[in-house]
Design an enzyme around this catalytic site. Sequence first.
Site, short mmCIF file in Angstrom:
data_model
loop_
_atom_site.label_atom_id
_atom_site.label_comp_id
_atom_site.label_asym_id
_atom_site.label_seq_id
_atom_site.Cartn_x
_atom_site.Cartn_y
_atom_site.Cartn_z
N CYS A 43 -11.67 8.88 1.70
CA CYS A 43 -10.83 7.92 2.43
C CYS A 43 -9.51 8.60 2.73
O CYS A 43 -9.45 9.53 3.50
CB CYS A 43 -10.66 6.64 1.63
SG CYS A 43 -10.25 6.89 -0.10
N SER A 44 -8.45 8.15 2.13
CA SER A 44 -7.17 8.80 2.39
C SER A 44 -6.26 8.66 1.18
O SER A 44 -5.09 8.35 1.31
CB SER A 44 -6.51 8.23 3.64
OG SER A 44 -6.45 6.82 3.53
N CYS A 45 -6.79 8.88 0.01
CA CYS A 45 -5.98 8.84 -1.20
C CYS A 45 -4.90 9.91 -1.10
O CYS A 45 -5.15 11.03 -0.67
CB CYS A 45 -6.83 9.09 -2.44
SG CYS A 45 -8.04 7.79 -2.73
N CYS A 64 -8.62 14.11 1.05
CA CYS A 64 -9.39 13.04 0.41
C CYS A 64 -10.61 12.86 1.29
O CYS A 64 -10.50 12.31 2.39
CB CYS A 64 -8.60 11.75 0.30
SG CYS A 64 -9.63 10.39 -0.30
#
Lengths: 126, 194
Positions: free
Chosen positions: B102-104, B99
């Site tokens: 961000c950190s999906c 991602c």
Amino acid sequence: MSETLFKLEGSAAPPIANGEIIFDAPWQSRVFGMAQALCQSGHYHWDEFRAYLIEDIRHWEQQHSVESLDYPYFDLFLESLTRLLNDKSILAQSDIQARSQAFSDRPHGHDHGQDDSHDHDDRHSH
Amino acid sequence: MTDDTSPQSIRTEAIESLLIEKALLSANAVDAVITTYTERVGPMNGAKLVARAWTDPDFKARLLVDATAVVEEYQFEGGQVEKLVVKECDPFQHHVVVCTLCSCYPWAVLGLPPSWYKDPAYRSRIVAEPRKVLSEMGLSLSESTHINVWDSSAEIRYLVLPQRPKGTETLSESQLAKLVTRDAMIGVAQVNLP
């Protein structure tokens, strides 16, 4: 080592967006892990912790708009754990404050030689 | 360690250090809880999907066409996955998930993301030089294998269907599920025999 994991549901459920629990910073997973580990080792019952958390959440909701997007779940989680540790005579609030003060007086970047320029604030709207 | 100097981060660190000093808690116990969430609870859901896809061609076909619907049938904990897409690896195509914004992450099928998944270095380098980053993480792919990097978003989450290892023909679905690791379903590892 027990691997029992304790659930938080209903109003005490952690923030979940699109199927994921949201940890915005490492301390949030740390405090989450501590609360579970202390319970696993028998320092309190999970329902006791949950009751503190529900109380703190209710208190917050009374003072804020519930629709607020910045619902500070882990701030409240940390507050609940601090209160519970104090009330159970596990850790005095004053000891926690003193240690926190000592830590915040440390020079910045004391324990690592990494690049300090990177941004750890990954807050974002999912 | 982190540069996080927020009062919450400092207080969390203070509590942990005091509890450790009083021998009421060990850092390992905290790590174990986090590890249980990150490597066992969540990834087991994804591993079940992978093992069944390896053994049931009809299921695999459905999974590749509409993983979201398949996952809904399983009713995994962790809330709804808006849209899940499964990418199948073969000897010519490898898939890896990131991602970049961000950190999906597909929490319902993989649990909590590993710390490196949020690392700015992984997020930028896996796109720019995937073969090199994968090799550094212990996955050396042949030059003839094409690498596809899939960027997760709030709308679409990806799960990698790794190749079934050779020599597993006699294993049951549940035995196969135990071989499937979180990292293999992110695409930074292959599934190996123990």
